[in-house]
Design a protein around this motif. Structure first.
Motif, PDB file in Angstrom:
ATOM      1  N   ALA A  44       0.822  -1.211   0.000  1.00  0.00           N
ATOM      2  CA  ALA A  44       0.000   0.000   0.000  1.00  0.00           C
ATOM      3  C   ALA A  44       0.855   1.261   0.000  1.00  0.00           C
ATOM      4  CB  ALA A  44      -0.931  -0.013   1.206  1.00  0.00           C
ATOM      5  N   SER A  45       1.941   1.264   0.768  1.00  0.00           N
ATOM      6  CA  SER A  45       2.775   2.457   0.890  1.00  0.00           C
ATOM      7  C   SER A  45       4.093   2.347   0.129  1.00  0.00           C
ATOM      8  CB  SER A  45       3.080   2.731   2.366  1.00  0.00           C
ATOM      9  OG  SER A  45       3.832   1.654   2.927  1.00  0.00           O
ATOM     10  N   GLY A  46       4.524   1.113  -0.186  1.00  0.00           N
ATOM     11  CA  GLY A  46       5.809   0.913  -0.833  1.00  0.00           C
ATOM     12  C   GLY A  46       6.983   0.995   0.112  1.00  0.00           C
ATOM     13  N   GLU A  47       6.710   1.076   1.427  1.00  0.00           N
ATOM     14  CA  GLU A  47       7.783   1.219   2.407  1.00  0.00           C
ATOM     15  C   GLU A  47       8.507  -0.111   2.623  1.00  0.00           C
ATOM     16  OE1 GLU A  47       8.860   3.993   3.830  1.00  0.00           O
ATOM     17  OE2 GLU A  47       7.390   5.129   2.648  1.00  0.00           O
ATOM     18  N   PHE A  48       9.830   0.006   2.850  1.00  0.00           N
ATOM     19  CA  PHE A  48      10.660  -1.163   3.125  1.00  0.00           C
ATOM     20  C   PHE A  48      10.392  -1.670   4.538  1.00  0.00           C
ATOM     21  CE2 PHE A  48      14.803  -2.685   4.861  1.00  0.00           C
ATOM     22  CZ  PHE A  48      14.860  -3.875   4.157  1.00  0.00           C
ATOM     23  N   VAL A  49      10.259  -3.012   4.668  1.00  0.00           N
ATOM     24  CA  VAL A  49       9.964  -3.612   5.966  1.00  0.00           C
ATOM     25  C   VAL A  49      11.196  -4.306   6.537  1.00  0.00           C
ATOM     26  CG1 VAL A  49       8.508  -5.265   7.224  1.00  0.00           C
ATOM     27  CG2 VAL A  49       7.541  -3.919   5.340  1.00  0.00           C
ATOM     28  N   GLN A  50      11.750  -5.279   5.800  1.00  0.00           N
ATOM     29  CA  GLN A  50      12.900  -6.037   6.295  1.00  0.00           C
ATOM     30  C   GLN A  50      13.554  -6.801   5.149  1.00  0.00           C
ATOM     31  OE1 GLN A  50      11.823  -9.386   8.820  1.00  0.00           O
ATOM     32  NE2 GLN A  50       9.829  -9.598   7.844  1.00  0.00           N
ATOM     33  N   ALA A  51      14.778  -7.280   5.432  1.00  0.00           N
ATOM     34  CA  ALA A  51      15.527  -8.125   4.502  1.00  0.00           C
ATOM     35  C   ALA A  51      15.888  -9.420   5.214  1.00  0.00           C
ATOM     36  CB  ALA A  51      16.785  -7.417   4.011  1.00  0.00           C
ATOM     37  N   PHE A  52      15.784 -10.559   4.508  1.00  0.00           N
ATOM     38  CA  PHE A  52      16.041 -11.844   5.141  1.00  0.00           C
ATOM     39  C   PHE A  52      16.379 -12.879   4.079  1.00  0.00           C
ATOM     40  CE2 PHE A  52      11.520 -10.958   4.649  1.00  0.00           C
ATOM     41  CZ  PHE A  52      11.110 -11.985   3.818  1.00  0.00           C
ATOM     42  N   GLY A  53      16.813 -14.060   4.519  1.00  0.00           N
ATOM     43  CA  GLY A  53      17.129 -15.155   3.617  1.00  0.00           C
ATOM     44  C   GLY A  53      15.932 -16.058   3.397  1.00  0.00           C
ATOM     45  N   ASN A  54      16.101 -17.038   2.521  1.00  0.00           N
ATOM     46  CA  ASN A  54      15.005 -17.957   2.212  1.00  0.00           C
ATOM     47  C   ASN A  54      14.562 -18.768   3.413  1.00  0.00           C
ATOM     48  OD1 ASN A  54      14.385 -17.556  -0.562  1.00  0.00           O
ATOM     49  ND2 ASN A  54      16.336 -18.511  -1.109  1.00  0.00           N
ATOM     50  N   TYR A  55      15.516 -19.094   4.304  1.00  0.00           N
ATOM     51  CA  TYR A  55      15.219 -19.970   5.435  1.00  0.00           C
ATOM     52  C   TYR A  55      15.446 -19.259   6.761  1.00  0.00           C
ATOM     53  CZ  TYR A  55      15.373 -23.523   1.808  1.00  0.00           C
ATOM     54  OH  TYR A  55      15.147 -24.246   0.672  1.00  0.00           O
ATOM     55  N   SER A  56      15.120 -17.961   6.790  1.00  0.00           N
ATOM     56  CA  SER A  56      15.338 -17.197   8.018  1.00  0.00           C
ATOM     57  C   SER A  56      14.423 -17.630   9.154  1.00  0.00           C
ATOM     58  CB  SER A  56      15.126 -15.704   7.744  1.00  0.00           C
ATOM     59  OG  SER A  56      13.792 -15.461   7.313  1.00  0.00           O
ATOM     60  N   LYS A  57      13.334 -18.341   8.836  1.00  0.00           N
ATOM     61  CA  LYS A  57      12.453 -18.843   9.891  1.00  0.00           C
ATOM     62  C   LYS A  57      13.124 -19.914  10.746  1.00  0.00           C
ATOM     63  CE  LYS A  57       7.757 -18.076   8.155  1.00  0.00           C
ATOM     64  NZ  LYS A  57       6.491 -18.759   7.766  1.00  0.00           N
ATOM     65  N   ILE A  58      14.095 -20.591  10.166  1.00  0.00           N
ATOM     66  CA  ILE A  58      14.783 -21.657  10.898  1.00  0.00           C
ATOM     67  C   ILE A  58      15.852 -21.016  11.772  1.00  0.00           C
ATOM     68  CG2 ILE A  58      16.085 -23.795  10.691  1.00  0.00           C
ATOM     69  CD1 ILE A  58      14.884 -24.160   7.939  1.00  0.00           C
ATOM     70  N   GLU A  59      15.724 -21.168  13.049  1.00  0.00           N
ATOM     71  CA  GLU A  59      16.637 -20.510  13.967  1.00  0.00           C
ATOM     72  C   GLU A  59      17.984 -21.221  14.014  1.00  0.00           C
ATOM     73  OE1 GLU A  59      14.680 -20.360  17.702  1.00  0.00           O
ATOM     74  OE2 GLU A  59      13.105 -18.983  17.038  1.00  0.00           O
ATOM     75  N   GLY A  60      19.006 -20.478  14.458  1.00  0.00           N
ATOM     76  CA  GLY A  60      20.329 -21.058  14.626  1.00  0.00           C
ATOM     77  C   GLY A  60      21.100 -21.154  13.323  1.00  0.00           C
ATOM     78  N   VAL A  61      22.057 -22.078  13.328  1.00  0.00           N
ATOM     79  CA  VAL A  61      22.961 -22.224  12.186  1.00  0.00           C
ATOM     80  C   VAL A  61      22.273 -22.915  11.011  1.00  0.00           C
ATOM     81  CG1 VAL A  61      25.180 -23.174  11.443  1.00  0.00           C
ATOM     82  CG2 VAL A  61      24.907 -22.340  13.782  1.00  0.00           C
ATOM     83  N   SER A  62      21.253 -23.718  11.281  1.00  0.00           N
ATOM     84  CA  SER A  62      20.620 -24.514  10.222  1.00  0.00           C
ATOM     85  C   SER A  62      20.073 -23.651   9.095  1.00  0.00           C
ATOM     86  CB  SER A  62      19.501 -25.374  10.808  1.00  0.00           C
ATOM     87  OG  SER A  62      19.996 -26.239  11.797  1.00  0.00           O
ATOM     88  N   GLY A  63      19.425 -22.546   9.450  1.00  0.00           N
ATOM     89  CA  GLY A  63      18.870 -21.672   8.424  1.00  0.00           C
ATOM     90  C   GLY A  63      19.940 -21.063   7.547  1.00  0.00           C
ATOM     91  N   ILE A  64      21.057 -20.664   8.155  1.00  0.00           N
ATOM     92  CA  ILE A  64      22.162 -20.086   7.387  1.00  0.00           C
ATOM     93  C   ILE A  64      22.765 -21.125   6.443  1.00  0.00           C
ATOM     94  CG2 ILE A  64      24.439 -19.012   7.550  1.00  0.00           C
ATOM     95  CD1 ILE A  64      23.600 -17.923  10.286  1.00  0.00           C
ATOM     96  N   VAL A  65      22.947 -22.354   6.956  1.00  0.00           N
ATOM     97  CA  VAL A  65      23.520 -23.427   6.136  1.00  0.00           C
ATOM     98  C   VAL A  65      22.633 -23.708   4.925  1.00  0.00           C
ATOM     99  CG1 VAL A  65      24.109 -25.877   6.086  1.00  0.00           C
ATOM    100  CG2 VAL A  65      24.792 -24.466   8.033  1.00  0.00           C
ATOM    101  N   LEU A  66      21.326 -23.767   5.140  1.00  0.00           N
ATOM    102  CA  LEU A  66      20.409 -24.025   4.032  1.00  0.00           C
ATOM    103  C   LEU A  66      20.419 -22.882   3.028  1.00  0.00           C
ATOM    104  CD1 LEU A  66      17.350 -25.558   5.940  1.00  0.00           C
ATOM    105  CD2 LEU A  66      18.956 -26.760   4.456  1.00  0.00           C
ATOM    106  N   ASP A  67      20.568 -21.656   3.511  1.00  0.00           N
ATOM    107  CA  ASP A  67      20.587 -20.500   2.617  1.00  0.00           C
ATOM    108  C   ASP A  67      21.806 -20.496   1.704  1.00  0.00           C
ATOM    109  OD1 ASP A  67      18.275 -18.971   2.801  1.00  0.00           O
ATOM    110  OD2 ASP A  67      18.874 -18.062   4.693  1.00  0.00           O
ATOM    111  N   ILE A  68      22.959 -20.926   2.228  1.00  0.00           N
ATOM    112  CA  ILE A  68      24.192 -20.853   1.425  1.00  0.00           C
ATOM    113  C   ILE A  68      24.440 -22.129   0.620  1.00  0.00           C
ATOM    114  CG2 ILE A  68      25.216 -19.278   3.105  1.00  0.00           C
ATOM    115  CD1 ILE A  68      26.955 -21.577   4.070  1.00  0.00           C
ATOM    116  N   MET A  69      23.557 -23.135   0.757  1.00  0.00           N
ATOM    117  CA  MET A  69      23.773 -24.411   0.077  1.00  0.00           C
ATOM    118  C   MET A  69      23.862 -24.241  -1.440  1.00  0.00           C
ATOM    119  SD  MET A  69      24.124 -27.576   1.262  1.00  0.00           S
ATOM    120  CE  MET A  69      23.151 -27.620   2.762  1.00  0.00           C
ATOM    121  N   PHE A  70      22.917 -23.540  -2.036  1.00  0.00           N
ATOM    122  CA  PHE A  70      22.890 -23.383  -3.498  1.00  0.00           C
ATOM    123  C   PHE A  70      24.021 -22.496  -3.994  1.00  0.00           C
ATOM    124  CE2 PHE A  70      21.516 -21.638  -7.529  1.00  0.00           C
ATOM    125  CZ  PHE A  70      21.007 -22.749  -8.188  1.00  0.00           C
ATOM    126  N   PRO A  71      24.222 -21.283  -3.424  1.00  0.00           N
ATOM    127  CA  PRO A  71      25.348 -20.469  -3.919  1.00  0.00           C
ATOM    128  C   PRO A  71      26.707 -21.106  -3.683  1.00  0.00           C
ATOM    129  CG  PRO A  71      24.341 -19.469  -1.983  1.00  0.00           C
ATOM    130  CD  PRO A  71      23.432 -20.554  -2.428  1.00  0.00           C
TER     131      PRO A  71
END
Length: 556
Positions: free
Chosen positions: A322-349
């Motif tokens: 509605a406003s076009g305002e920026f809310v946040q930036a995150f990775g694909n698996y940011s819902k997964i807490e701890g190291v697991s989410g980061i590992v899954l995010d960097i798997m493809f790159p």
């Protein structure tokens, strides 16, 4: 470790290499090429996007609103804006999606897609159908072909992904057993004798590539196994255990882009402002797609997908519609807490080197070629030892036939890949494209099969390798002059045309072709694996006689 255990591990190492060595080479080699498939080779293969296009967010917003008035009201479940050249799109694409939740009024899921010229924003084409039909109708080019071939060998799911995933596991098994059985390998880290004969070159090269590239090979094996097996085994297993088999529920819980709660309050969706913010978020970041959920509603959300930049993984920007305002930036698996989410995010790159720019991609390609050469050099060593053995396990004909198969399959996939480049130029600039680019598929597999048959029929392995190398070199050398002839794209006018990527690709291919031609001229193998059948028979007989004389001397 006991010698009997070393022998068992050596047997495992040998048989894993013999059974999967050819496929490992094929997948690793095409993976090394696929590192540059998107966007570099995609841009090179597509005349529409060779000249860089500066996408205007205001024009994109105008197009989204204009064509939204032409589609049915139920096609606003999601609106996807795909940027040209980043994945499979060769034009600016806007897709209006219906996800099939109202079967009584809307029927099954469907998509209405519009394609626009990225420079003039004129309508180029319109497609409509379900998701499967729409994406099956894409005009694949050689960049798409190589990327998809590396992923699943064009066998699809689950067979193709299962095979490539298992190959990742076999690569890991070969690394572990190889390090254990070569107990003195650390002493030979700096032993490399490239000019002492082909046998020593293969022996030293196999050990050097295995040890110095161990971390990279392990990374590629692990990430390849995960990416191949995740959708086939891991995700269904997790859904079965924790979600009673509901895979959609599992994916919804783990993805970082949930659907908004629709307020049923009409309000125009601001598109230009979020797109402008995404395009300028970081100098090294590139906008791949933007996805609008809840279009026209007060609670609409826009998710922009960025690659590159300071972070290693894909970045998602969330904006209020509605406003076009920026809310946040995150990775694909940011819902997964701890190291697991980061590992899954960097798997493809991490697997494809899609971070850090062209330099990282070049390093990944070189290391990927070493991953491909690792099983190939192992196979050549096994053949060499078998042919030189005084009491070989298998017959001379068996070693010869397997040697020809290795040469035809491995050399053939290199030649088949090389011929895609001049073929793509002809297809792109002479309007000969067929549905799904049947010539790309057909020419690759036909040339690969012909190379295998050629190697199996010929009796002179060295001659076969030499001429395969020369043919590959010739195919790469003609790419640049053919490109200049068909497109006029060359170094002298690169400043006026902006064809920086395509000209760079031409020069790299020309340099590789020149190197291969030079190597073919210097090709003088002295390995038993490359001798003719008569020469190998004579060598085997000589080895047996020598062994017999040694035994007699010891007995006397």
């Amino acid at each position: 470790m006991k010698s009997i255990n070393i022998k068992k591990l050596y047997a495992i190492h040998s048989w894993v290499g013999i059974i999967t060595g050819i496929l490992l080479f094929v997948v690793a080699f095409t993976g090394a090429v696929a590192v540059f498939a998107r966007p570099e080779l995609k841009i090179w293969a597509s005349p529409e996007i060779r000249t860089p296009a500066q996408v205007d967010p205001i024009q994109v917003e105008r197009l989204v609103h204009e064509y939204a008035a032409m589609v049915p009201d139920n096609h606003f479940d999601a609106i996807t804006i795909a940027m040209p050249g980043m994945r499979s799109a060769t034009a600016l694409e806007i897709r209006y999606e219906y996800h099939g939740h109202d079967h009584e009024n809307g029927g099954p899921d469907s998509v209405i897609q519009y394609q626009f010229d990225p420079h003039s924003y004129e309508l180029l084409g319109e497609k409509q159908g379900d998701f499967e039909t729409l994406f099956d109708d894409y005009q694949y080019d050689m960049a798409d072909f190589i990327a998809n071939f590396h992923a699943d060998l064009h066998l699809g799911r689950p067979v193709g992904l299962l095979i490539t995933g298992l190959l990742g596991l076999t690569l890991l098994a070969s690394l572990v057993t190889g390090v254990i059985i070569h107990r003195k390998i650390l002493r030979q880290l700096f032993t490399f004798r490239p000019f002492k004969g082909f046998s020593l070159l293969m022996n030293d090269g196999h050990k050097v590539m295995g040890v110095w590239g161990m971390l990279f090979h392990g990374l590629i094996g692990f990430t390849g196994a995960f990416l191949g097996l995740a959708l086939v085994i891991l995700v269904p297993a997790a859904a079965y255990v924790s979600y009673q088999g509901d895979m959609e529920a599992l994916i919804e819980d783990f993805t970082s882009t949930p659907d908004p709660v629709i307020a049923h309050i009409e309000q125009p969706t601001q598109i230009a402002k979020p797109l402008q913010h995404a395009l300028s978020y970081h100098p090294d970041s590139k906008l791949r797609t933007a996805r609008i959920l809840g279009y026209g509603d007060a609670n609409a959300v826009i998710y922009s997908n960025l690659i590159g930049g300071p972070q290693m993984h894909t970045l998602i920007l969330e904006h209020q519609g509605a406003s076009g305002e920026f809310v946040q930036a995150f990775g694909n698996y940011s819902k997964i807490e701890g190291v697991s989410g980061i590992v899954l995010d960097i798997m493809f790159p991490a697997h494809f080197g899609n971070f850090g720019g062209v330099l990282v991609k070049a390093i990944w390609t070189l290391l990927g070629l070493s991953t491909a050469l690792l099983p190939l050099s192992g196979l050549m060593l096994w053949l060499e030892r078998g042919l030189n053995a005084s009491q070989p396990k298998y017959s001379l004909q068996t070693y010869q036939r397997f040697n020809r198969l290795v040469i035809g399959a491995c050399g053939g996939v290199v030649l088949a890949t090389a011929q895609l480049f001049p073929l793509q130029l002809v297809l792109s600039f002479t309007n000969l494209n067929l549905a799904n680019n049947q010539l790309v598929f057909g020419s690759f597999f036909a040339s690969w099969l012909l190379c295998i048959m050629w190697a199996l029929v010929r009796f002179d392995a060295a001659h076969t390798v030499k001429w395969m190398t020369r043919l590959t070199a010739g195919l790469l050398l003609i790419v640049m002059p053919l490109d200049v002839l068909l497109t006029g794209s060359h170094l002298l006018n690169v400043l006026s045309t902006g064809h920086y990527v395509s000209v760079a690709v031409d020069w790299v291919l020309f340099a590789i072709g020149g190197l291969l031609w030079w190597l073919s001229l210097r090709w003088k193998p002295n390995s038993a694996a490359f001798l003719s059948t008569a020469e190998t028979s004579q060598l085997a007989l000589s080895a047996q006689l020598t062994s017999g004389r040694v035994v007699e001397e010891k007995q006397s």
